[in-house]
Design a protein around this motif. Structure first.
Motif, short mmCIF file in Angstrom:
data_model
loop_
_atom_site.label_atom_id
_atom_site.label_comp_id
_atom_site.label_asym_id
_atom_site.label_seq_id
_atom_site.Cartn_x
_atom_site.Cartn_y
_atom_site.Cartn_z
N LEU A 24 0.78 -1.03 0.00
CA LEU A 24 0.02 0.00 -0.02
C LEU A 24 0.86 1.31 -0.10
N LEU A 25 0.41 1.92 -0.91
CA LEU A 25 1.31 3.60 -1.02
C LEU A 25 0.41 4.68 -0.63
N ARG A 26 0.61 5.42 0.31
CA ARG A 26 -0.20 6.77 0.41
C ARG A 26 0.31 7.87 -0.12
N PHE A 27 -0.18 8.53 -0.88
CA PHE A 27 0.54 9.93 -1.38
C PHE A 27 -0.56 10.88 -1.46
N LEU A 28 -0.14 12.10 -1.40
CA LEU A 28 -0.82 13.36 -1.49
C LEU A 28 -0.56 14.19 -2.51
N THR A 29 -1.35 15.15 -3.02
CA THR A 29 -1.18 15.94 -4.11
C THR A 29 -1.39 17.40 -3.67
N CYS A 30 -0.50 18.16 -3.86
CA CYS A 30 -0.64 19.64 -3.41
C CYS A 30 0.17 20.58 -4.46
N GLY A 31 -0.15 21.89 -4.10
CA GLY A 31 0.23 22.64 -5.03
C GLY A 31 -0.89 24.04 -4.96
N ASN A 32 -0.34 24.84 -5.97
CA ASN A 32 -0.94 26.31 -6.08
C ASN A 32 -2.37 26.06 -6.48
N VAL A 33 -3.31 27.07 -6.05
CA VAL A 33 -4.73 26.86 -6.59
C VAL A 33 -4.92 26.85 -8.23
N ASP A 34 -5.38 25.84 -8.56
CA ASP A 34 -5.58 25.94 -10.13
C ASP A 34 -4.35 25.24 -10.80
N ASP A 35 -3.49 24.56 -10.06
CA ASP A 35 -2.35 23.88 -10.88
C ASP A 35 -2.57 22.66 -11.33
N GLY A 36 -3.85 22.31 -10.97
CA GLY A 36 -4.32 20.95 -11.62
C GLY A 36 -4.18 19.67 -10.91
N LYS A 37 -4.42 19.82 -9.50
CA LYS A 37 -4.21 18.52 -8.70
C LYS A 37 -5.36 17.49 -8.85
N SER A 38 -6.57 18.28 -8.72
CA SER A 38 -7.73 17.14 -8.95
C SER A 38 -7.80 16.75 -10.47
N THR A 39 -7.30 17.67 -11.63
CA THR A 39 -7.30 17.05 -12.74
C THR A 39 -6.37 15.97 -12.85
N LEU A 40 -5.23 15.91 -12.32
CA LEU A 40 -4.47 15.12 -12.38
C LEU A 40 -4.93 13.61 -11.91
N ILE A 41 -5.55 13.62 -10.67
CA ILE A 41 -5.88 12.56 -9.95
C ILE A 41 -7.24 11.87 -11.02
N GLY A 42 -8.00 12.87 -11.42
CA GLY A 42 -8.79 12.34 -12.37
C GLY A 42 -8.39 11.63 -13.80
N ARG A 43 -6.94 12.03 -14.09
CA ARG A 43 -6.24 11.47 -15.24
C ARG A 43 -5.81 10.10 -14.82
N LEU A 44 -5.15 10.26 -13.76
CA LEU A 44 -4.71 8.84 -13.22
C LEU A 44 -5.72 7.59 -13.29
N LEU A 45 -6.86 8.21 -12.88
CA LEU A 45 -7.91 7.26 -12.63
C LEU A 45 -8.52 6.77 -14.02
N HIS A 46 -8.50 7.90 -14.78
CA HIS A 46 -9.21 7.52 -16.26
C HIS A 46 -8.10 6.69 -16.89
N ASP A 47 -7.07 7.01 -16.95
CA ASP A 47 -6.09 6.47 -18.00
C ASP A 47 -5.73 5.06 -17.47
N SER A 48 -5.75 4.85 -16.25
CA SER A 48 -5.41 3.49 -15.82
C SER A 48 -6.86 2.63 -15.84
N LYS A 49 -7.89 3.18 -16.21
CA LYS A 49 -9.26 2.68 -16.59
C LYS A 49 -9.62 2.05 -14.94
N MET A 50 -9.61 3.08 -14.12
CA MET A 50 -10.05 2.91 -12.52
C MET A 50 -11.39 3.49 -12.29
N ILE A 51 -12.16 3.83 -13.45
CA ILE A 51 -13.52 4.59 -13.32
C ILE A 51 -14.79 3.61 -13.86
#
Length: 541
Positions: A24-51
């Motif tokens: 198990l690997l726990r990780f977090l995403t952080c950065g400036n407002v509107d840097d694309g954190k939530s989009t990145l997670i969505g892309r991880l889930l989408h491209d790894s076909k986990m949706i």
């Protein structure tokens, strides 16, 4: 979801057992407002076909309505930003957790807010993480928020950092831009305890270097993000050298069994090992290591087990069993710590709280705030209290000895939370930095007394026909508001100096004005007037 195994259709039990054994690997995403954190997670889930298909259909429909990503593109951030307020504002407010797995690992993602006013949320999300993904907008480079999040990641002892330089499509996939941002970040982090840093240029919106290698950045020879997450080594991040076992529960189901239940915080415990129970200092040997599935020969972090001992020694909940290593924990009623304050009401020195350290809860207070750390510049500032989302270096004093280690080497025995005794709510979190042995040899300074009472020691001369009555009313008002004052009906200069040296406000009745620091005429100024004047002149805080 496409990540399935042939075992599902042939042997579901074997598939579940295989899934359970994944690291198990726990990780977090952080950065400036509107840097694309939530989009990145969505892309991880989408491209790894986990949706799930219905999730994807709902996000596609919402993307058309919002129109934020352009024609034909899916707003993948909607997969993560679940709160209505987040969707409306286009920002992340709460810490959102998402779960997915690959053939080799299971993952828990904490998507943390970028706003400074949500520093406490980020600290909470980062506290259990092995890795942090810090996003940087390629157009703007290293920003103040980047520095703040890197500092918090360092403070919380996160071992691995992936710097994701996002939105490379908006800078024409420039290698020069990427290398400049990389150097700027490395220059800043020289003063931080960050060791394993990986840089990846990407476009979360288009999927470049997220799951699949980018066709636009052939100059980048490193791994895409998903491959890096799958391959990064975390097995050796835990401390397996110093054995620590906080006792959670004493299990006595019958006269023949007495076991001590808990989770191994660090190190390795083996049958026959000599252990010491702290704070009592009593010693014994491990007789057996008991689990629901049977006895074990050894246990290590983060296993939950029950230990039985060869000798009947007095051990209670909150005690700690430690091995015979050279590096022993500290047993003391005072320690230094870095505290993240999480409550609307400010942290004030001297106020009593419940301190929960591992499995032990004791009452205590912050004896002194050494300085407040500016999370944006890392500068140190004098402070008499900590406000919401502020971080400070403090000395904590508790009413009974506790067992602890420095947080950076022992997370399980070096972290604590601060609980309000009236509301039972968590108001702060702390990381122990060391003991206070040197402090205990030093006399209490006037500055420490001033911080404890939120005041400056001052001699106040009160004159007038009713000065005595006003003096005692003022003493009561000061006391009710957390300050320390006393009334002196004397002209003794030495006594007035002694009271000031003790850190108190000295209310002198009908004494000579030259013996005092400030004077008031009680015939013309009421108690409230004098109290307001003391606040305006910063004598009380």
């Amino acid at each position: 979801m496409s990540h399935q195994s042939d075992l599902i259709s042939t042997d579901i039990d074997a598939y579940l057992a295989q899934h359970e054994r994944k690291e198990l690997l726990r990780f977090l995403t952080c950065g400036n407002v509107d840097d694309g954190k939530s989009t990145l997670i969505g892309r991880l889930l989408h491209d790894s076909k986990m949706i799930y298909e219905d999730q994807l259909a709902a996000v596609q429909a919402d993307s058309v309505k919002s129109g934020t990503t352009g024609a034909g593109k899916i707003d993948l951030a909607l997969l993560v930003d679940g709160l209505q307020a987040e969707r409306e504002q286009g920002i992340t407010i709460d810490v959102a957790y998402r779960y997915f797995s690959t053939a080799t690992r299971k993952f828990i993602i904490a998507d943390t807010p970028g706003h400074e006013q949500y520093t406490r949320n980020m600290a909470t999300g980062a506290s259990t993480c092995d890795l942090a993904i810090i996003l940087i907008d390629a157009r703007y480079g290293v920003q103040t928020q980047t520095k703040r999040h890197s500092f918090i990641a360092s403070l919380l002892g996160i071992h691995h950092i992936i710097v994701a330089v996002n939105k490379m499509d908006l800078v024409d996939y420039s290698e020069i831009t990427f290398n400049k941002i990389k150097q700027d970040y490395l220059d800043f982090t020289q003063s931080l305890a960050l060791q394993d840093i990986t840089f990846i240029p990407m476009s979360a919106l288009d999927g470049d270097n997220v799951v699949n290698p980018s066709e636009h950045m052939h100059w980048f020879t490193g791994m895409p993000l998903m491959e890096a997450l799958n391959s990064i080594e975390i097995a050796n991040d835990r401390n397996f050298s110093d054995a620590r076992f906080p006792v959670q529960y004493v299990n006595r189901p019958n006269l023949d069994f007495r076991g001590f239940c808990g989770t191994v915080a660090s190190g390795i415990f083996k049958k026959g090992d000599k252990i010491t129970a702290l704070p009592s200092g009593k010693t014994s040997k491990i007789k057996s290591i008991v689990t629901y599935d049977g006895e074990l020969e050894q246990a290590f972090s983060p296993m939950a087990v029950t230990l039985t001992l060869e000798d009947e020694i007095d051990i209670s909940r909150g005690d700690m069993l430690v091995g015979a290593e050279k590096t022993a924990p500290t047993v003391s009623d005072k320690f230094k710590a870095t505290i993240v304050w999480m409550a609307e009401n400010a942290l004030a020195p001297g106020r009593q709280y419940t301190i929960k350290l591992a499995t032990r809860s004791v009452s205590g207070s912050v004896a002194m705030i050494h300085h407040r750390i500016d999370v944006n510049t890392l500068e140190h500032h004098d402070a008499t209290e900590l406000h919401l989302n502020e971080i400070g270096s403090c000395t904590v004093s508790v009413n009974a000895p506790v067992v602890f280690d420095p947080y950076l080497s022992h997370k399980g025995t070096g972290a604590f939370i601060i609980i309000d005794r009236l509301t039972n709510g968590t108001v702060g979190a702390g990381m122990i930095t060391g003991s206070t042995e040197e402090e205990s040899l030093q006399p209490v300074s006037p500055e420490e007394r001033a911080a404890r009472f939120s005041q400056t020691a001052t001699a106040i001369a009160l004159s007038g026909s009713n000065s005595k009555e006003i003096a005692y009313q003022l003493e009561r008002k000061l006391f009710d508001n957390g300050h320390a004052a006393t009334v002196l009906e004397t002209q003794n200069a030495a006594l007035i100096v002694a009271v000031k040296n003790a850190g108190l406000i000295c209310l002198c009745v009908n004494c000579s004005a030259n013996l005092a620091d400030i004077s008031f005429d009680s015939d013309t100024q009421a108690v409230d007037d004098i109290y307001s004047a003391l606040k305006n002149q910063k004598i009380i805080h």
